[in-house]
Design an enzyme around this catalytic site. Structure first.
Site: not given
Ligand code: 5GP
Ligand code: MG
Length: 206
Positions: A129-130, A133, A183, A196
């Site tokens: 996963e990238d 959060d 972000f 991207r």
């Molecule tokens: P989570 O479920 O952990 O809150 O969020 C994960 C997903 O939110 C990641 O797979 C990503 O797609 C998106 N995301 C969270 N923070 C960022 C950020 O700072 N930049 C971008 N582009 N996507 C984010």
């Molecule tokens: Mg994602």
């Protein structure tokens, strides 16, 4: 920006001002009008990638893994990571999964599997996963792979872990960088499907 002297062998903590290596240039190309600053340079990402591959190599003695790559952001990271793993003699297979939760720059908090994978029953799975959060996406995916897909084991590899409070307690086994609560875009990460393609990680103007 802060120069990094680390050997990138373990998670690198990124300060709000960003990190670079001595040889890096952090000039933002003129056409990128919306970028405020570069947070992590291309060289730093490359160096840390080799470090992550070393860590994975230490954990899997049979050098045989199946990666579940989360679309769309993680493909850039994964494309580089699997080639770093091949230098350790790894056999890597993969499938792509699509989940949804984010619209524009805000999490909706509800996770759904939009495009599922085939069979991974009995396999050692590494989720790619990238960014983590709140942790909700990865928590949901981990349960899906263990309970519905009957994977033998699931470990999680993220390139970025945001230093925010986690709503879901998910174990992150491999973490590239700890990033500040901003972000970020680039290296696979988008804002409304843009940015991207950038080889570095940046923060947008607000
Ligand atoms: P989570 O479920 O952990 O809150 O969020 C994960 C997903 O939110 C990641 O797979 C990503 O797609 C998106 N995301 C969270 N923070 C960022 C950020 O700072 N930049 C971008 N582009 N996507 C984010
Ligand atoms: Mg994602």
């Amino acid at each position: 920006m802060q120069y990094i002297v680390s050997d990138f062998s373990s998670t690198v903590e990124v300060p709000e001002t960003g990190i670079m290596r001595e040889e890096d240039s952090v000039e933002i190309p003129g056409y990128l009008k919306d970028i405020e600053k570069i947070l992590i340079t291309e060289n730093c990402i490359k160096a840390r990638l080799r470090g992550i591959a070393n860590e994975i190599n230490k954990r899997y003695s049979d050098k045989d893994i199946h990666c579940v790559v989360v679309l769309s952001g993680a493909i850039v990271f994964f494309a580089d990571l699997m080639r770093a793993l091949s230098r350790h003699g790894f056999k890597v297979t993969y499938s792509l999964i699509k989940l949804s939760s984010y619209s524009k720059a805000k999490s909706t908090g509800k996770i759904a599997v939009e495009m599922d994978i085939g069979r991974v029953e009995g396999k050692d799975v590494v989720v790619i996963e990238d960014i983590a959060d709140t942790g909700l996406t990865l928590d949901h995916l981990r349960n899906h792979l263990l309970n519905e897909k009957k994977a033998k084991s699931v470990k999680v590899c993220v390139l970025f872990n945001k230093m925010t409070k986690k709503t879901a307690e998910v174990n992150l086994d491999f973490i590239g960088f700890k990033v500040p609560d901003q972000f970020i875009v680039g290296y696979g990460l988008d804002f409304d499907q843009r940015y991207r393609e950038l080889p570095f990680v940046a923060v947008l103007k607000s």
